[in-house]
Design a protein around this motif. Structure first.
Motif: not given
Length: 132
Positions: A54-72
């Protein structure tokens, strides 16, 4: 509220896709996979079921925080949010996609450790937030 809220425990099946929209809103899409396991009493072994994606769709601060959290790709994650099932047509065939409008995304700490860093929210009035 008649929303279908779900929690998915799985792993990042691909590296996240992060963009900032033309309106300046951060957006991140994360493909999540999970493989249910069932215990077979006859054999005494755990059996893997069909993997679900499935696709997890993140917006706004959640998107920024996931991007910065080294999730790969391969990172164990937990995603909570609203379930969205949509149909679309590709190559003359109807397909179904499952999306989660993510409210939270985190590392699955049963599979490893993480460090947490607080982020500061932007103040709407320009004033510093009150101390707790």
């Amino acid at each position: 509220m008649n929303e279908a809220n779900v929690t998915v425990v799985g792993w990042a099946a691909a590296d996240p896709t992060y963009v900032v929209t033309a309106n300046g809103v951060p957006f991140l899409s994360l493909r999540v996979g999970c493989t249910p396991r069932r215990y077979d009493r006859e054999t005494g072994e755990w059996i893997d079921q069909e993997t679900q994606f499935m696709n997890a769709v993140c917006r706004r601060s959640l998107a920024d925080n996931v991007q910065a959290s080294q999730i790969g790709r391969g990172t164990p994650v937990i995603v909570t949010g609203r379930l969205r099932v949509r149909q679309y047509e590709r190559d003359g065939q109807w397909r179904t996609a499952v999306d989660i409008e993510a409210a939270t995304v985190g590392h699955d700490l049963t599979r490893g450790t993480a460090e947490f860093t607080h982020t500061r929210r932007a103040s709407l009035t320009g004033q510093e937030p009150r101390a707790a």
